[in-house]
Design an enzyme around this catalytic site. Structure first.
Site, PDB file in Angstrom:
ATOM      1  N   ARG B 127       0.811  -1.238   0.000  1.00  0.00           N
ATOM      2  CA  ARG B 127       0.000   0.000   0.000  1.00  0.00           C
ATOM      3  C   ARG B 127       0.833   1.272   0.000  1.00  0.00           C
ATOM      4  NH1 ARG B 127      -3.150  -2.791   4.061  1.00  0.00           N
ATOM      5  NH2 ARG B 127      -4.836  -3.953   3.059  1.00  0.00           N
ATOM      6  N   LYS B 149       2.252  10.829 -11.846  1.00  0.00           N
ATOM      7  CA  LYS B 149       1.442   9.885 -12.617  1.00  0.00           C
ATOM      8  C   LYS B 149       2.239   8.596 -12.800  1.00  0.00           C
ATOM      9  CE  LYS B 149      -1.725  12.520 -15.522  1.00  0.00           C
ATOM     10  NZ  LYS B 149      -2.169  12.676 -16.921  1.00  0.00           N
ATOM     11  N   GLU B 191       7.952  16.945 -25.856  1.00  0.00           N
ATOM     12  CA  GLU B 191       7.279  17.409 -24.634  1.00  0.00           C
ATOM     13  C   GLU B 191       7.749  18.817 -24.259  1.00  0.00           C
ATOM     14  OE1 GLU B 191       4.789  15.860 -23.237  1.00  0.00           O
ATOM     15  OE2 GLU B 191       4.942  13.754 -23.843  1.00  0.00           O
ATOM     16  N   LYS B 233       5.797  22.197 -15.495  1.00  0.00           N
ATOM     17  CA  LYS B 233       5.150  20.981 -14.997  1.00  0.00           C
ATOM     18  C   LYS B 233       4.849  21.104 -13.504  1.00  0.00           C
ATOM     19  CE  LYS B 233       3.852  16.587 -15.472  1.00  0.00           C
ATOM     20  NZ  LYS B 233       4.329  15.348 -16.090  1.00  0.00           N
ATOM     21  N   GLU B 243      -5.606  16.073 -11.999  1.00  0.00           N
ATOM     22  CA  GLU B 243      -6.094  16.288 -13.358  1.00  0.00           C
ATOM     23  C   GLU B 243      -7.596  16.527 -13.425  1.00  0.00           C
ATOM     24  OE1 GLU B 243      -4.783  13.288 -16.103  1.00  0.00           O
ATOM     25  OE2 GLU B 243      -5.025  14.601 -17.810  1.00  0.00           O
ATOM     26  N   ARG B 247      -4.405  20.579 -15.459  1.00  0.00           N
ATOM     27  CA  ARG B 247      -3.427  19.547 -15.774  1.00  0.00           C
ATOM     28  C   ARG B 247      -3.730  18.851 -17.094  1.00  0.00           C
ATOM     29  NH1 ARG B 247      -0.370  15.345 -11.693  1.00  0.00           N
ATOM     30  NH2 ARG B 247       0.851  14.340 -13.321  1.00  0.00           N
ATOM     31  N   ASN B 251      -1.919  17.262 -21.837  1.00  0.00           N
ATOM     32  CA  ASN B 251      -2.202  16.186 -22.781  1.00  0.00           C
ATOM     33  C   ASN B 251      -2.347  16.671 -24.217  1.00  0.00           C
ATOM     34  OD1 ASN B 251      -2.228  13.776 -21.168  1.00  0.00           O
ATOM     35  ND2 ASN B 251      -4.001  14.652 -20.132  1.00  0.00           N
ATOM     36  N   HIS B 254      -1.846  14.272 -26.991  1.00  0.00           N
ATOM     37  CA  HIS B 254      -1.725  12.940 -26.395  1.00  0.00           C
ATOM     38  C   HIS B 254      -2.888  12.020 -26.733  1.00  0.00           C
ATOM     39  CE1 HIS B 254       1.628  14.658 -24.300  1.00  0.00           C
ATOM     40  NE2 HIS B 254       1.841  13.568 -23.588  1.00  0.00           N
ATOM     41  N   HIS B 258      -1.876   8.719 -28.236  1.00  0.00           N
ATOM     42  CA  HIS B 258      -2.167   7.397 -27.679  1.00  0.00           C
ATOM     43  C   HIS B 258      -2.808   6.500 -28.735  1.00  0.00           C
ATOM     44  CE1 HIS B 258      -2.256   8.976 -23.248  1.00  0.00           C
ATOM     45  NE2 HIS B 258      -1.036   8.866 -23.729  1.00  0.00           N
ATOM     46  N   HIS B 271       6.665   7.357 -27.754  1.00  0.00           N
ATOM     47  CA  HIS B 271       5.613   8.211 -27.208  1.00  0.00           C
ATOM     48  C   HIS B 271       5.775   9.655 -27.698  1.00  0.00           C
ATOM     49  CE1 HIS B 271       2.728   9.866 -24.384  1.00  0.00           C
ATOM     50  NE2 HIS B 271       3.648  10.657 -23.871  1.00  0.00           N
TER      51      HIS B 271
END
Lengths: 369, 369
Positions: B127, B149, B191, B233, B243, B247, B251, B254, B258, B271
């Protein structure tokens, strides 16, 4: 029956912006108005198991549908042995195939295993979706559904992979206890007795006086025991969400108990049964350290017996016990820490116990070879 | 070389009690004194991959050992295609076999994939264990190592299973970029360009003027670009950790990206390459919506070309694009949301775009069939 009449009690787990209510009463399952305020979209995924599904899934789903909430039903095989990655992946597959979003809520309808898997799935699906606990076993009602611990097992240890992830709501419908098998009901009583042992001597007295009523499922007695237990759990979790201090006390009997469950193979003993036997071992060790009297150990044992629980741990080689206990999450810098009893109603966490006395307990306080 | 001399810059991600520093400089990998204050016990597990291990693992591990920190080394296969449950489970197995505790820190030494898997493992092992990012690719330095993330991929979608889990420290040693292959270096530049496009027009000007210096790996230019990017960032993550708002601007490109990565099979396009082509598609759609001029689209394309990046997305059937884009985590109540450009240097999230124009872009702005 309206919500106000059926909601016997409402408690709050205070965690700042992650605070949430616990609603306790009979017949809450079919009152979707208690659920809707906690949804962010009119769609939910209900995770349950194949024992609970025929009993309560339709009631919950139909009442949600009736007010326009779309539902996805995910039925898992029942049992601790399925609390693993394969089952979790099955939940992910179902959520993704149905295109559930990060705003879709996940409702866990079932006992501790369903809550643990469902909660962990909710914690990590798209990095977190809203989560609601609807416990249907006594153990889940008084323990696992409150506090945000979620996890799956790993072949090398119980609850090794998981997250602290708080639900938005715990909806505790005690009417679901009517169908709970005797053995599982008793397993839930173990966690109730635990609250008395670790921090509430008067509640322990009450339990001794009312165990027969509880065993006969007297609804008034159940509600008192559930509210007291949830109140204790809520207080402890509110003070120590991530188990850096007081929360560890909730693990009385659990380090021994996990070793029993894992040593015999998950599913052989119920969690609550293993915890009951583990609490007796913790009491025995506490007695050997001069903390408890033999009368107090005996009182503990008798109360657990009255609850229908095993109080003698199975015989494993002491080295095997120690090895399994070494996987415990409370191990700190290689040192095993145990929850011990200073007296009945007061527990503490300690790494400062005699290893010899621990081995002695593991040799002499277990079942005959 | 001492710590003070080598640490070129230090930024903070402000998240209350989860705040943490980003240290940026050359040669930081062999300065364990930067790491030790963030450990809770003198033991760490270092997760890396089989490309990075021969280059930098010994340097990091030896310097830690020299000051008495015990280390466990976990080397994963290199590549996005291994960012899955099997690899994650390999990390759990190694941690459990070595009896790592919840107080053992996990250090991710590598690029985005290592950081994502390592971070997710740290988030859910018992955990949650302390986590440190040591990025070794430009993309990880300016993007994935900052912000918490973490995730693995699922056959039905990228980064579908994960957690928001903040590191205790990001140690960005830009000397590790010396060995980064050209193609991956360019992928990182995508990026960096993104920060200019979404919120910093002057930085975009600077990038146009200095892209040649960046391509030749001029250390001064790199440090400026990395500090600017990490600052952006850090600001965005500090304002919107999970997000729910700003935030999502990160993306840009993205959702298209993706779909490209997933449609061609993970690992075919890097990526950053997919994001570059995706940002051009976002610019094209913005232009068709009357937001950007064709000159601005052309400027975007030229800058990405100068960075050595592909700017034409591969041809897939538009329906296939839409299907893959529909798995995006930004989908809200069934509606696809895209990051669009109001002008160069200002982005916004919108579900309010013309579906027809999106299809037109997917048909006409991609590679020839």
């Amino acid at each position: 029956m309206n919500a106000a009449a059926a909601t016997v009690a409402s408690l709050t787990v205070s965690l700042g912006e992650r605070s949430y209510p616990i609603r306790i009463g009979a017949g809450l399952l079919t009152q979707p108005k208690l659920i809707v305020p906690h949804l962010t979209q009119e769609r939910v995924a209900v995770v349950t198991n194949d024992t609970i599904a025929p009993l309560y899934l339709a009631a919950l789903v139909d009442s949600l549908k009736r007010i326009g909430v779309r539902t996805l039903e995910i039925v898992l095989p029942d049992g601790e042995q399925y609390k693993n990655w394969q089952t979790l992946n099955h939940v992910f597959d179902a959520l993704l195939e149905a295109r559930c979003e990060r705003g879709t809520a996940l409702i866990a309808l079932g006992g501790g295993v369903v809550g643990d898997i469902g909660g962990f799935a909710a914690a990590v699906y798209q990095r977190g979706m809203p989560f609601i606990q609807v416990p249907t076993t006594l153990l889940a009602l008084v323990d696992s559904s409150v506090g945000g611990k979620t996890a799956i097992n790993h072949p090398l240890g119980k609850n090794m992979i998981g997250a602290f992830y708080q639900p938005r709501l715990v909806l505790a419908d005690i009417a679901t206890l009517d169908t709970l098998p005797e053995r599982e009901y008793s397993a839930g009583l173990a966690e109730i007795v635990k609250y008395g042992l670790i921090r509430d001597a008067p509640f322990l007295d009450w339990l001794e006086a009312n165990m027969a009523r509880l065993r006969s499922r007297d609804r008034g007695a159940i509600i008192h025991a559930v509210v007291q237990s949830c109140q204790h759990k809520a207080e402890i979790v509110g003070a120590d969400e991530r188990e850096s201090g007081e929360r560890a006390l909730l693990n009385l009997g659990h380090t021994f108990g996990h070793a029993i469950e894992s040593g015999l193979g998950y599913g052989t003993w119920l969690h609550g049964e293993a915890v009951a036997a583990g609490m007796v071992l913790a009491a025995e060790l506490s007695a050997r350290m001069g903390l408890l009297s033999s009368t107090e150990v005996e009182r503990t044992r008798r109360l657990l017996q009255a609850a229908g629980l095993p109080t003698v741990a199975p015989r494993l080689a002491p080295e095997r016990y120690l090895e399994l206990m070494g996987h415990d999450k409370k191990v700190l810098a290689g040192r095993l820490r145990l929850v011990l009893l200073r007296r009945l109603g007061e527990a503490y966490v300690s790494a400062d116990f005699s290893h010899e006395k621990l081995v002695e307990v593991l040799e002499t306080c277990v079942a005959d070879g």
